[in-house]
Design a protein around this motif. Structure first.
Motif, short mmCIF file in Angstrom:
data_model
loop_
_atom_site.label_atom_id
_atom_site.label_comp_id
_atom_site.label_asym_id
_atom_site.label_seq_id
_atom_site.Cartn_x
_atom_site.Cartn_y
_atom_site.Cartn_z
N ARG A 15 -38.24 -14.84 -14.41
CA ARG A 15 -37.44 -13.71 -13.94
C ARG A 15 -36.45 -13.34 -15.05
O ARG A 15 -35.69 -14.17 -15.51
CB ARG A 15 -36.66 -14.08 -12.67
N GLN A 16 -36.48 -12.07 -15.45
CA GLN A 16 -35.67 -11.63 -16.59
C GLN A 16 -34.19 -11.51 -16.22
O GLN A 16 -33.84 -11.20 -15.09
CB GLN A 16 -36.14 -10.26 -17.09
N ARG A 18 -30.75 -9.30 -16.61
CA ARG A 18 -30.58 -7.84 -16.62
C ARG A 18 -30.24 -7.33 -18.02
O ARG A 18 -30.36 -6.15 -18.29
CB ARG A 18 -29.45 -7.41 -15.67
N ALA A 166 -19.58 -9.46 -17.18
CA ALA A 166 -19.13 -8.08 -17.37
C ALA A 166 -20.24 -7.07 -17.11
O ALA A 166 -20.22 -5.97 -17.64
CB ALA A 166 -18.53 -7.86 -18.76
N TRP A 168 -22.97 -5.89 -13.59
CA TRP A 168 -23.40 -6.20 -12.23
C TRP A 168 -24.71 -6.98 -12.28
O TRP A 168 -25.62 -6.62 -13.00
CB TRP A 168 -23.59 -4.90 -11.44
N GLU A 287 -21.34 -4.65 -5.46
CA GLU A 287 -21.70 -3.52 -6.31
C GLU A 287 -21.57 -2.18 -5.63
O GLU A 287 -21.41 -1.16 -6.30
CB GLU A 287 -23.17 -3.67 -6.76
N SER B 14 -44.55 -7.01 -14.19
CA SER B 14 -44.20 -8.23 -14.92
C SER B 14 -42.68 -8.32 -15.02
O SER B 14 -42.13 -9.35 -15.41
CB SER B 14 -44.83 -8.23 -16.30
N ARG B 15 -41.99 -7.23 -14.67
CA ARG B 15 -40.53 -7.22 -14.64
C ARG B 15 -40.08 -6.88 -13.22
O ARG B 15 -40.47 -5.86 -12.67
CB ARG B 15 -39.97 -6.18 -15.62
N GLN B 16 -39.25 -7.75 -12.63
CA GLN B 16 -38.88 -7.58 -11.24
C GLN B 16 -37.87 -6.45 -11.04
O GLN B 16 -37.05 -6.18 -11.91
CB GLN B 16 -38.27 -8.87 -10.69
N ARG B 17 -37.93 -5.85 -9.87
CA ARG B 17 -36.84 -4.98 -9.45
C ARG B 17 -35.61 -5.84 -9.16
O ARG B 17 -35.72 -7.04 -8.93
CB ARG B 17 -37.20 -4.23 -8.16
N ARG B 18 -34.43 -5.21 -9.14
CA ARG B 18 -33.22 -5.98 -8.82
C ARG B 18 -33.13 -6.26 -7.33
O ARG B 18 -32.36 -7.13 -6.92
CB ARG B 18 -31.96 -5.22 -9.25
N ASP B 22 -37.04 -6.33 1.12
CA ASP B 22 -36.53 -5.82 2.40
C ASP B 22 -35.22 -5.05 2.24
O ASP B 22 -34.56 -4.72 3.22
CB ASP B 22 -36.35 -6.97 3.40
N TRP B 168 -26.63 -0.78 -8.75
CA TRP B 168 -26.64 -0.71 -10.20
C TRP B 168 -27.96 -1.25 -10.72
O TRP B 168 -28.42 -2.30 -10.28
CB TRP B 168 -25.47 -1.51 -10.78
N GLY B 169 -28.53 -0.52 -11.63
CA GLY B 169 -29.83 -0.92 -12.15
C GLY B 169 -30.97 -0.21 -11.46
O GLY B 169 -32.13 -0.39 -11.83
N ARG B 277 -28.51 5.31 -27.14
CA ARG B 277 -29.31 4.40 -27.95
C ARG B 277 -30.40 3.72 -27.12
O ARG B 277 -31.50 3.43 -27.59
CB ARG B 277 -28.41 3.32 -28.58
N GLU B 283 -26.75 2.08 -18.95
CA GLU B 283 -26.38 1.23 -17.82
C GLU B 283 -25.02 0.57 -18.06
O GLU B 283 -24.19 0.47 -17.15
CB GLU B 283 -27.43 0.14 -17.63
N GLU B 287 -22.01 1.08 -15.52
CA GLU B 287 -21.63 -0.04 -14.66
C GLU B 287 -20.29 -0.64 -15.01
O GLU B 287 -19.64 -1.24 -14.16
CB GLU B 287 -22.69 -1.14 -14.76
N GLY B 288 -19.91 -0.49 -16.27
CA GLY B 288 -18.78 -1.28 -16.71
C GLY B 288 -17.62 -0.53 -17.31
O GLY B 288 -16.52 -1.07 -17.37
N LEU B 293 -16.35 3.99 -14.02
CA LEU B 293 -15.95 3.37 -12.75
C LEU B 293 -14.90 4.23 -12.05
O LEU B 293 -14.85 4.29 -10.83
CB LEU B 293 -15.45 1.95 -12.98
N PHE B 296 -16.91 6.95 -10.37
CA PHE B 296 -17.63 6.39 -9.24
C PHE B 296 -16.68 6.04 -8.09
O PHE B 296 -16.93 6.34 -6.93
CB PHE B 296 -18.40 5.16 -9.71
N MET B 300 -16.55 7.53 -4.39
CA MET B 300 -16.72 6.69 -3.20
C MET B 300 -15.54 6.85 -2.24
O MET B 300 -15.71 6.84 -1.03
CB MET B 300 -16.87 5.22 -3.60
#
Lengths: 345, 345
Positions: A15-16, A18, A166, A168, A287, B14-18, B22, B168-169, B277, B283, B287-288, B293, B296, B300
């Motif tokens: 599992r990679q 992020r 630093a 998510w 998040e 081969s790369r998982q979702r975050r 479910d 995020w992601g 880049r 991201e 995210e950071g 933020l 965002f 929110m």
């Protein structure tokens, strides 16, 4: 750059992370290192609960008696004492010892005087919430280089600045087991209710627990004012939300706790202590939920206002445990205490 | 629940979702669906740049002339016209046509009248920034169900509510190619400078581009006030940061643009257009960085104040392109225009 994962716990990832390998965090943070001789830690919560203010001194005396047994021969590597008022208005003191040797914990807990305290008929409520994670199932992060807190004090050794923070999702990337495991929740909570009213709760797979701490003792001047007037009220609102409505986002229990001295005097240290259905649920609140984004946004605003020069100490430890690595029991506690709130009725 | 990835582009990951399988997002959003007959899209930017206000009408006339060629026979599926003032204080109009057939784009661009407009000696600055991603290298998201914008109008078909959003992601998880590719940046920007001053820029691997739009036309009352007085100023500050200091976080170019009518009248639609880049850099800022933020967090807060009942329309499209899928050239433009800012000197 060093990984938060202690080298001997690193393995080939299925599992990679992020982040890309060349990711450089914008500010430093540190994790506790795990001695290869330590395979499992114990993080225990012994709670004493009361409602009538007249019982406060008796509750404190009970907590102190238990605390006194956690001497050098107990093998406990660190002990905190903390207090909170729960959602039902009950006051609670919790003794929180840490071990890095489960057999030392078991020897201590079965000592006569400890067993006597644990079964004492005090008229107060008593609970035990005990986590015994293998070391691949915990992660830590500390914002300052001076000293660690909680499990970090028990583990004693600090890492160099780590790469996985630093962003998510970084908590997951700091878990050794998450190199190969999604930490998906599985199974159900189980409740065993004795006729005495004593309830034992069995946890399901991959319940996630966080202890997330703040230490504003070292702050002064404008930073102190900003912490107390700007950040803390937003933090408190988020903690209250999780306490009262956390079920909406997978949070079983939340306590916003204050570290106290053995005479009950509050120190300038607080922490949130919460149980979650899964690490993913914890991530989701962190998040995405307005109450946490408000905390985070207020903190980031303050960090900017102070030009990134903070004395405030922030830290956390997170666990994700198997069913066998968690144990909860409640004796004479009100029906909303801890996991009892989840009891179907 | 449906994936943002159009079914025929789904493959074994081969790369998982975050997210866990479910995962249920807390509110709905939609993506454009991609017709299996469409293998590659074209998103082009034709910019005309001027500094002297007296040149504005001539620049508009040029943009209109180009726009007029984008008729039904051009094969363009959607065209926007937008305006911004850049970091050097130059005014710019950009014609933004979309195609779903690269050969139709090539036929249009080589038409005599188009070629003539592209090489016209106007005394104004002119640039072309052209993206030709294969459909596995784009993702879209729309906050409302009424109609899509940008590439969504070219693609024409909308998905059911999708699972991969509100965390995020999630942008990465919506990219078909990210099922198996980390989209790591590779190589360098390349500059070819002609004696005429005409500069051609070659992009490196996996430059990421986002068009992130806002449409406040449908808002009214308190929502409109909150958008214009609370959200927009924070959005503008973030856009200004990326424009002026984006290099600190991997942003090559940022433009905060306003959609205008063919007579130059601003519509109540704006968008950010930026080159990065890599997707990871995008991201990272999102995210950071305190500036994002703040955007965002303000959004929110507003969403809560309005009890999640918003008329504001938000949307974006993101691309991550190979070196062959991007083309940039600048003719008579000032030295800070677009990618020219990256030219070593």
């Amino acid at each position: 750059m060093d990984s938060s994962i202690t080298p001997h716990l690193a393995c080939a990832r299925s599992r990679q992370r992020r982040i890309a390998d060349d990711y450089a965090p914008p500010y430093p943070a540190w994790s506790a290192r795990i001695d290869p001789a330590v395979e499992r830690v114990v993080m225990a919560n012994y709670g004493v609960q009361w409602r009538n203010p007249a019982d406060a001194l008796r509750a404190l005396a009970h907590a102190r008696d238990l605390h006194a047994t956690l001497d050098a021969t107990s093998g406990a590597r660190h002990v905190d004492l903390a207090r909170y008022v729960d959602e039902a208005g009950y006051d609670t003191l919790v003794v929180q010892p840490y071990w890095t040797d489960p057999s030392a914990f078991r020897r201590w807990e079965t000592r006569d005087e400890v067993a006597a305290l644990r079964s004492a008929e005090t008229g107060l409520g008593h609970f035990r919430e005990i986590l015994t994670p293998t070391v691949d199932r915990l992660e830590t992060l500390y914002s300052t280089e001076d000293e660690m807190e909680g499990i970090g004090r028990a583990l004693a050794t600090r890492s160099p600045p780590v790469q996985e923070h630093a962003y998510w999702g970084s908590a997951r990337d700091r878990f050794p087991i998450a190199q190969t495991d999604a930490l998906a929740p599985g199974g159900q909570l189980g409740f065993t209710v004795a006729s005495s009213g004593h309830v034992t709760v069995g946890g399901h797979a991959n319940i996630a627990i966080i202890r997330s701490g703040q230490d504003w003792g070292p702050t002064s001047g404008e930073e102190r004012r900003l912490y107390l007037e700007e950040i803390e009220p937003v933090l408190r609102a988020g903690m209250d939300f999780l306490r009262d409505r956390g079920g909406e986002c997978g949070c079983y229990v939340n306590r916003y706790m204050r570290i106290v001295d053995l005479d009950g005097t509050p120190q300038e240290k607080s922490f949130g202590w919460s149980y979650w259905r899964s690490l993913a649920d914890m991530e989701g609140w962190s998040e995405g939920h307005p109450t946490h984004l408000a905390i985070f946004g207020t903190f980031m605003k303050t960090v900017q206002a102070l030009n990134f020069d903070l004395k405030l100490r922030l830290w956390h430890e997170v666990y994700a445990v198997t069913p066998e690595q968690q144990y909860y029991d409640y004796r004479n506690c009100h029906a909303e205490t801890g996991f009892l709130k989840q009891l179907p009725r």
